[in-house]
Design an enzyme around this catalytic site. Structure first.
Site, PDB file in Angstrom:
ATOM      1  N   GLY A 140       2.845  -4.196   9.014  1.00 37.72           N
ATOM      2  CA  GLY A 140       2.645  -2.627   8.919  1.00 37.72           C
ATOM      3  C   GLY A 140       1.606  -1.937   8.704  1.00 37.72           C
ATOM      4  O   GLY A 140       1.699  -0.958   7.979  1.00 37.72           O
ATOM      5  N   SER A 141       0.370  -2.558   8.667  1.00 34.95           N
ATOM      6  CA  SER A 141      -0.748  -1.864   8.233  1.00 34.95           C
ATOM      7  C   SER A 141      -1.888  -2.247   9.270  1.00 34.95           C
ATOM      8  O   SER A 141      -2.070  -3.296   9.861  1.00 34.95           O
ATOM      9  CB  SER A 141      -1.299  -2.493   6.936  1.00 34.95           C
ATOM     10  OG  SER A 141      -2.403  -1.878   6.386  1.00 34.95           O
ATOM     11  N   HIS A 191      -1.157   1.272  -4.945  1.00 34.58           N
ATOM     12  CA  HIS A 191      -1.690   2.715  -4.870  1.00 34.58           C
ATOM     13  C   HIS A 191      -0.717   3.619  -5.624  1.00 34.58           C
ATOM     14  O   HIS A 191      -0.778   4.982  -5.576  1.00 34.58           O
ATOM     15  CB  HIS A 191      -1.754   3.299  -3.363  1.00 34.58           C
ATOM     16  CG  HIS A 191      -2.948   2.742  -2.501  1.00 34.58           C
ATOM     17  ND1 HIS A 191      -2.630   2.714  -1.038  1.00 34.58           N
ATOM     18  CD2 HIS A 191      -4.024   1.944  -2.624  1.00 34.58           C
ATOM     19  CE1 HIS A 191      -3.916   2.179  -0.610  1.00 34.58           C
ATOM     20  NE2 HIS A 191      -4.449   1.639  -1.576  1.00 34.58           N
ATOM     21  N   GLN A 250       0.928  -1.093   0.008  1.00 37.83           N
ATOM     22  CA  GLN A 250       0.035  -0.038  -0.113  1.00 37.83           C
ATOM     23  C   GLN A 250       0.802   1.342  -0.018  1.00 37.83           C
ATOM     24  O   GLN A 250       0.372   2.389   0.175  1.00 37.83           O
ATOM     25  CB  GLN A 250      -0.906  -0.107   1.246  1.00 37.83           C
ATOM     26  CG  GLN A 250      -1.720  -1.246   1.377  1.00 37.83           C
ATOM     27  CD  GLN A 250      -2.463  -1.280   2.595  1.00 37.83           C
ATOM     28  OE1 GLN A 250      -3.558  -1.059   2.698  1.00 37.83           O
ATOM     29  NE2 GLN A 250      -2.012  -1.667   3.713  1.00 37.83           N
ATOM     30  N   CYS A 302       2.540  19.759 -17.737  1.00 40.17           N
ATOM     31  CA  CYS A 302       3.132  18.470 -18.724  1.00 40.17           C
ATOM     32  C   CYS A 302       4.012  19.090 -19.751  1.00 40.17           C
ATOM     33  O   CYS A 302       3.773  20.014 -20.461  1.00 40.17           O
ATOM     34  CB  CYS A 302       2.150  17.676 -19.311  1.00 40.17           C
ATOM     35  SG  CYS A 302       2.555  16.331 -20.444  1.00 40.17           S
ATOM     36  N   LEU A 350       8.833  -4.072  13.382  1.00 36.95           N
ATOM     37  CA  LEU A 350       9.271  -5.075  12.080  1.00 36.95           C
ATOM     38  C   LEU A 350      10.538  -5.329  11.664  1.00 36.95           C
ATOM     39  O   LEU A 350      10.482  -6.595  11.311  1.00 36.95           O
ATOM     40  CB  LEU A 350       8.143  -4.454  10.922  1.00 36.95           C
ATOM     41  CG  LEU A 350       6.863  -4.444  11.145  1.00 36.95           C
ATOM     42  CD1 LEU A 350       6.107  -3.476  11.937  1.00 36.95           C
ATOM     43  CD2 LEU A 350       6.144  -4.684   9.586  1.00 36.95           C
TER      44      LEU A 350
HETATM   45 ZN   LIG Z   1       0.430  15.838 -21.398  1.00 35.59          ZN
END
Ligand SMILES: [Zn+2]
Length: 288
Positions: free
Chosen positions: A230-231, A131, A113, A190, A274
């Site tokens: 770890g979640s 994610h 995640q 962009c 952990l």
């Molecule tokens: Zn673009």
């Protein structure tokens, strides 16, 4: 000498949990589902923070980000500072133990995640980033993806001298900054089409792409066990895999500091740091 047994905070329940973890790994073919707690030993605080206090501001939603230029300016200013901490972080003993267990076949796949890229940095190139990842940027207009390092250079040029001092950084790369410097931050469009750039991560209010979810379900369905690292499983995007495994009778072991939403579905849990737990589990598995 058993390093784990000398950990002062280890309880009998933790020792039993560790034994269950080792049994699950020894069966081979375990799938790892990792969360922010695995990266805290790399210096990235989880959402609860070092003192247990929650982050002050809620994370920006996809709707806010796409809905206003001011929101995007705030996002990128904070993320520009936060990226320093994420890009500078290194994998810790926990990431390394997971990669070692993957190479030996005890772990068959890693689903994370986390968006910090630390599994990949530890050598787990096949980790599924549920994610997405902060190391990549996507254009919302032409869909072109590009490396974050490229955008980072452009943002540095546009914002020379922008504050990069200490700031609290969240695991999603969001640094907590005052409003004044944010208002002066210049956002880069962009480079290909002039469109809106977004980190290639799943925001709150956005869904994980369906093919990625399906791929994870396939991995979990084929697993001999599911290992949560770890979640706290507070978001459904991770919890659904634990539910899926439990329904199929696949054993779930949870290693996490603090309670999780999946505890009642687990056959065992370990509530200890952990890095130490995973290093010790890998050692015991190797020793057979
Ligand atoms: Zn673009």
């Amino acid at each position: 000498m058993d390093a784990f047994a000398t950990t002062p905070s280890a309880t009998a329940a933790d020792a039993a949990g560790l034994a269950a973890l080792v049994r699950l790994l020894a069966g081979r073919g375990a799938v790892v589902l990792s969360g922010a707690g695995l990266s805290t030993e790399s210096g990235i605080p989880d959402y609860r923070g070092e003192t247990g206090s929650r982050r002050r501001a809620a994370p920006m939603t996809f709707q806010e980000f796409t809905g206003s230029a001011a929101a995007r300016q705030r996002y990128w200013a904070r993320s520009h500072v936060g990226w320093r901490a994420i890009a500078g972080a290194e994998p810790n003993a926990g990431h390394r133990a997971v990669e070692q267990l993957r190479r030996s076949g005890h772990v068959s796949a890693v689903i994370t995640q986390n968006v910090d890229g630390l599994h990949r940095a530890a050598g787990t190139r096949t980790a599924v980033e549920l994610h997405g990842g902060l190391h990549r940027v996507v254009c919302l207009d032409c869909r072109r993806t590009s490396p974050r390092s490229e955008l980072d250079r452009r943002l540095e040029e546009l914002n020379g001298g922008f504050r990069d001092g200490p700031a609290r950084v969240n695991p999603d790369g969001d640094a907590e900054l005052a409003p004044e410097p944010v208002a002066a931050f210049r956002v880069a469009p962009c480079a290909a089409c002039g469109g809106v750039l977004k980190p290639d991560v799943v925001f709150f209010g956005e869904s994980v792409p369906r093919p990625r979810v399906e791929r994870c379900f396939e991995l979990v369905d084929a697993a001999q066990g599911l290992l949560v690292l770890g979640s706290s499983l507070t978001v459904m995007s991770g919890l659904r895999f634990v539910r899926r495994a439990a329904r199929a009778g696949t054993p779930v072991v949870i290693v996490n500091q603090g309670a999780t939403r999946g505890d009642e579905l687990a056959v065992a849990r370990v509530d200890l740091p952990l890095g130490a737990v995973l290093t010790e589990a890998a050692r015991r598995v190797r020793a057979g």
